[in-house]
Write an enzyme that holds these catalytic residues in place. Sequence first.
Site, PDB file in Angstrom:
ATOM      1  N   ARG A  21      19.134   0.158   0.120  1.00  0.00           N
ATOM      2  CA  ARG A  21      20.412   0.587  -0.472  1.00  0.00           C
ATOM      3  C   ARG A  21      20.789   1.993  -0.020  1.00  0.00           C
ATOM      4  O   ARG A  21      21.780   2.558  -0.484  1.00  0.00           O
ATOM      5  CB  ARG A  21      20.343   0.542  -1.999  1.00  0.00           C
ATOM      6  CG  ARG A  21      20.863  -0.748  -2.582  1.00  0.00           C
ATOM      7  CD  ARG A  21      19.835  -1.822  -2.569  1.00  0.00           C
ATOM      8  NE  ARG A  21      20.425  -3.156  -2.705  1.00  0.00           N
ATOM      9  CZ  ARG A  21      19.690  -4.253  -2.793  1.00  0.00           C
ATOM     10  NH1 ARG A  21      18.382  -4.195  -2.750  1.00  0.00           N
ATOM     11  NH2 ARG A  21      20.276  -5.427  -2.885  1.00  0.00           N
ATOM     12  N   SER A  22      20.020   2.596   0.861  1.00  0.00           N
ATOM     13  CA  SER A  22      20.314   3.970   1.283  1.00  0.00           C
ATOM     14  C   SER A  22      21.686   4.092   1.963  1.00  0.00           C
ATOM     15  O   SER A  22      22.423   5.042   1.681  1.00  0.00           O
ATOM     16  CB  SER A  22      19.228   4.494   2.227  1.00  0.00           C
ATOM     17  OG  SER A  22      18.053   4.711   1.504  1.00  0.00           O
ATOM     18  N   LYS A  71       5.761   5.087   4.840  1.00  0.00           N
ATOM     19  CA  LYS A  71       5.694   6.384   4.166  1.00  0.00           C
ATOM     20  C   LYS A  71       4.437   7.186   4.541  1.00  0.00           C
ATOM     21  O   LYS A  71       4.457   8.413   4.531  1.00  0.00           O
ATOM     22  CB  LYS A  71       5.785   6.203   2.644  1.00  0.00           C
ATOM     23  CG  LYS A  71       7.153   5.664   2.205  1.00  0.00           C
ATOM     24  CD  LYS A  71       7.273   5.567   0.696  1.00  0.00           C
ATOM     25  CE  LYS A  71       8.586   4.888   0.306  1.00  0.00           C
ATOM     26  NZ  LYS A  71       8.797   4.846  -1.139  1.00  0.00           N
ATOM     27  N   ALA A 134      -0.939   0.860  -9.960  1.00  0.00           N
ATOM     28  CA  ALA A 134      -1.632   1.882  -9.167  1.00  0.00           C
ATOM     29  C   ALA A 134      -1.252   1.777  -7.690  1.00  0.00           C
ATOM     30  O   ALA A 134      -2.021   2.153  -6.816  1.00  0.00           O
ATOM     31  CB  ALA A 134      -3.141   1.744  -9.341  1.00  0.00           C
ATOM     32  N   GLY A 135      -0.046   1.270  -7.443  1.00  0.00           N
ATOM     33  CA  GLY A 135       0.450   1.218  -6.070  1.00  0.00           C
ATOM     34  C   GLY A 135       1.120   2.544  -5.717  1.00  0.00           C
ATOM     35  O   GLY A 135       0.996   3.537  -6.444  1.00  0.00           O
ATOM     36  N   ALA A 137       4.245   3.380  -5.876  1.00  0.00           N
ATOM     37  CA  ALA A 137       5.234   3.825  -6.865  1.00  0.00           C
ATOM     38  C   ALA A 137       4.547   4.458  -8.071  1.00  0.00           C
ATOM     39  O   ALA A 137       5.009   5.471  -8.617  1.00  0.00           O
ATOM     40  CB  ALA A 137       6.086   2.643  -7.296  1.00  0.00           C
ATOM     41  N   ILE A 226      10.225   0.538 -13.648  1.00  0.00           N
ATOM     42  CA  ILE A 226      10.785   0.980 -12.362  1.00  0.00           C
ATOM     43  C   ILE A 226      11.271  -0.211 -11.527  1.00  0.00           C
ATOM     44  O   ILE A 226      11.914  -0.020 -10.505  1.00  0.00           O
ATOM     45  CB  ILE A 226       9.814   1.873 -11.570  1.00  0.00           C
ATOM     46  CG1 ILE A 226       8.621   1.090 -11.049  1.00  0.00           C
ATOM     47  CG2 ILE A 226       9.349   3.062 -12.390  1.00  0.00           C
ATOM     48  CD1 ILE A 226       7.892   1.868  -9.949  1.00  0.00           C
ATOM     49  N   TYR A 228      13.875  -2.852 -10.582  1.00  0.00           N
ATOM     50  CA  TYR A 228      15.330  -2.822 -10.796  1.00  0.00           C
ATOM     51  C   TYR A 228      16.013  -4.152 -10.439  1.00  0.00           C
ATOM     52  O   TYR A 228      17.236  -4.256 -10.488  1.00  0.00           O
ATOM     53  CB  TYR A 228      15.996  -1.670 -10.029  1.00  0.00           C
ATOM     54  CG  TYR A 228      15.708  -1.679  -8.553  1.00  0.00           C
ATOM     55  CD1 TYR A 228      16.433  -2.467  -7.679  1.00  0.00           C
ATOM     56  CD2 TYR A 228      14.686  -0.898  -8.040  1.00  0.00           C
ATOM     57  CE1 TYR A 228      16.145  -2.480  -6.332  1.00  0.00           C
ATOM     58  CE2 TYR A 228      14.394  -0.899  -6.685  1.00  0.00           C
ATOM     59  CZ  TYR A 228      15.127  -1.691  -5.846  1.00  0.00           C
ATOM     60  OH  TYR A 228      14.829  -1.728  -4.513  1.00  0.00           O
TER      61      TYR A 228
HETATM   62  P1  NAP Z   1       2.498  -2.026  -4.607  1.00  0.00           P
HETATM   63  O1  NAP Z   1       1.941  -0.826  -3.910  1.00  0.00           O
HETATM   64  O2  NAP Z   1       2.466  -3.360  -3.944  1.00  0.00           O
HETATM   65  O3  NAP Z   1       1.771  -2.140  -6.056  1.00  0.00           O
HETATM   66  C1  NAP Z   1       1.960  -3.267  -6.867  1.00  0.00           C
HETATM   67  C2  NAP Z   1       1.336  -3.013  -8.233  1.00  0.00           C
HETATM   68  O4  NAP Z   1       1.600  -4.143  -9.083  1.00  0.00           O
HETATM   69  C3  NAP Z   1      -0.183  -2.847  -8.194  1.00  0.00           C
HETATM   70  O5  NAP Z   1      -0.565  -1.950  -9.202  1.00  0.00           O
HETATM   71  C4  NAP Z   1      -0.662  -4.267  -8.517  1.00  0.00           C
HETATM   72  O6  NAP Z   1      -1.960  -4.335  -9.082  1.00  0.00           O
HETATM   73  C5  NAP Z   1       0.362  -4.675  -9.558  1.00  0.00           C
HETATM   74  N1  NAP Z   1       0.427  -6.131  -9.654  1.00  0.00           N
HETATM   75  C6  NAP Z   1       0.991  -7.000  -8.778  1.00  0.00           C
HETATM   76  N2  NAP Z   1       0.837  -8.285  -9.213  1.00  0.00           N
HETATM   77  C7  NAP Z   1       0.139  -8.206 -10.383  1.00  0.00           C
HETATM   78  C8  NAP Z   1      -0.325  -9.179 -11.316  1.00  0.00           C
HETATM   79  N3  NAP Z   1      -0.121 -10.496 -11.128  1.00  0.00           N
HETATM   80  N4  NAP Z   1      -0.977  -8.736 -12.433  1.00  0.00           N
HETATM   81  C9  NAP Z   1      -1.202  -7.423 -12.626  1.00  0.00           C
HETATM   82  N5  NAP Z   1      -0.785  -6.448 -11.774  1.00  0.00           N
HETATM   83  C10 NAP Z   1      -0.122  -6.835 -10.672  1.00  0.00           C
HETATM   84  O7  NAP Z   1       4.042  -1.805  -4.978  1.00  0.00           O
HETATM   85  P2  NAP Z   1       4.805  -0.414  -5.247  1.00  0.00           P
HETATM   86  O8  NAP Z   1       5.387   0.062  -3.980  1.00  0.00           O
HETATM   87  O9  NAP Z   1       3.913   0.491  -6.012  1.00  0.00           O
HETATM   88  O10 NAP Z   1       6.032  -0.937  -6.149  1.00  0.00           O
HETATM   89  C11 NAP Z   1       5.819  -1.452  -7.451  1.00  0.00           C
HETATM   90  C12 NAP Z   1       7.172  -1.892  -8.034  1.00  0.00           C
HETATM   91  O11 NAP Z   1       8.017  -0.755  -8.184  1.00  0.00           O
HETATM   92  C13 NAP Z   1       7.955  -2.863  -7.139  1.00  0.00           C
HETATM   93  O12 NAP Z   1       8.565  -3.822  -7.984  1.00  0.00           O
HETATM   94  C14 NAP Z   1       9.025  -2.013  -6.499  1.00  0.00           C
HETATM   95  O13 NAP Z   1      10.214  -2.740  -6.225  1.00  0.00           O
HETATM   96  C15 NAP Z   1       9.284  -0.991  -7.608  1.00  0.00           C
HETATM   97  N6  NAP Z   1       9.768   0.290  -7.078  1.00  0.00           N
HETATM   98  C16 NAP Z   1      10.923   0.785  -7.617  1.00  0.00           C
HETATM   99  C17 NAP Z   1      11.412   1.995  -7.173  1.00  0.00           C
HETATM  100  C18 NAP Z   1      12.691   2.529  -7.747  1.00  0.00           C
HETATM  101  O14 NAP Z   1      13.296   3.404  -7.124  1.00  0.00           O
HETATM  102  N7  NAP Z   1      13.094   2.062  -8.906  1.00  0.00           N
HETATM  103  C19 NAP Z   1      10.721   2.732  -6.183  1.00  0.00           C
HETATM  104  C20 NAP Z   1       9.543   2.194  -5.674  1.00  0.00           C
HETATM  105  C21 NAP Z   1       9.067   0.957  -6.121  1.00  0.00           C
HETATM  106  P3  NAP Z   1      -3.243  -4.472  -8.107  1.00  0.00           P
HETATM  107  O15 NAP Z   1      -3.534  -3.086  -7.619  1.00  0.00           O
HETATM  108  O16 NAP Z   1      -4.303  -5.007  -9.009  1.00  0.00           O
HETATM  109  O17 NAP Z   1      -2.872  -5.412  -7.013  1.00  0.00           O
END
Ligand code: NAP
Length: 288
Positions: A21-22, A71, A134-135, A137, A226, A228
């Site tokens: 969306r940038s 990143k 713990a990803g 974000a 977070i 959206y």
């Molecule tokens: P990521 O690095 O892939 O991390 C995903 C996270 O979700 C990990 O902590 C993972 O746990 C957990 N997870 C996934 N499936 C799961 C399940 N079935 N049960 C329990 N935990 C689960 O992703 P990310 O980049 O951090 O992004 C996370 C979310 O934030 C995404 O939906 C992304 O769209 C959103 N986001 C929003 C913004 C914004 O501006 N609003 C910015 C960045 C990201 P494990 O470590 O155990 O796999």
Amino acid sequence: MNITGKTRIAAVIGYPIRQSRSPLLHGYWLDRYKIDGAMIPLEISPADIDEALAVLPKLGLIGASVTIPFKENALQVAGDIDAAARAIGAVNMLTVGADRNFKGRNTDSFGFIENIRQCQESWQPDGSALVMGAGGAARAVVYALADAGVSDIVLVNRTKEKAEAVARDLAPAVASKIVVKDWADRENVLGEVSLLVNATSLGMTGKPELPLNLGRLPTRAVVADIVYAPLMTPLLATAQQRGNSIVDGLGMLIHQARPAFKEWFGVDPEVTDELRRKLVEDLKASRD
Ligand code: NAP
């Protein structure tokens, strides 16, 4: 706005890039402030990223927003890195300096906390916060909360080792106490919490709901998601129904773009209702 030889051009780079969306965000602000600038999306294959980053300054670009999965690559090429990017271990904004070297920043943490402040003006960083995930974000969220002055942060993640790594990596950079608990204990800590944040991808369109019974959460606690897409996640809907104030994830996406726009185009842009509406329409149209 027509592009001419004088137009200042920034890029957003990622793989894939069609979901970004940038261009919409920066395009809206460029129109609003009548600035001769442009933001172009560049889809770069992971195999080509290092070569592409090396050439960006030579092409005359003023900077780049960096999205998944680049990143960490951006962190490697930036000579001058801000404290947030160093602590989080990721750069999402590159600015080309006069010497053609990159300055790197992480503005995801800024975006998260500015969104909380805009949506919940009375929010104070007192009490403790529970962050789930713990990803990448979640790292930005934990850093943002610590930087804002939240003294106690509880972190839970399905894979506990990843939460421990986040706490270990961030601890030297922040004054807050970051305590890692088991994923199974997430409901047991709710009674102590004044801010609850979902930073997992659960609740996103196509993913399962976040399994969490909010029964013990005080109704004065703020609940932020977070995710959206959708804007009203099942977590936010339940929280709102029981009387908690809620903050959705769209504002984080918008606010994280502000520092880049200010640095590249010279105006700290306003986050207006109209801009939010445009993004909501765009999300609906693309259904992602
Ligand atoms: P990521 O690095 O892939 O991390 C995903 C996270 O979700 C990990 O902590 C993972 O746990 C957990 N997870 C996934 N499936 C799961 C399940 N079935 N049960 C329990 N935990 C689960 O992703 P990310 O980049 O951090 O992004 C996370 C979310 O934030 C995404 O939906 C992304 O769209 C959103 N986001 C929003 C913004 C914004 O501006 N609003 C910015 C960045 C990201 P494990 O470590 O155990 O796999």
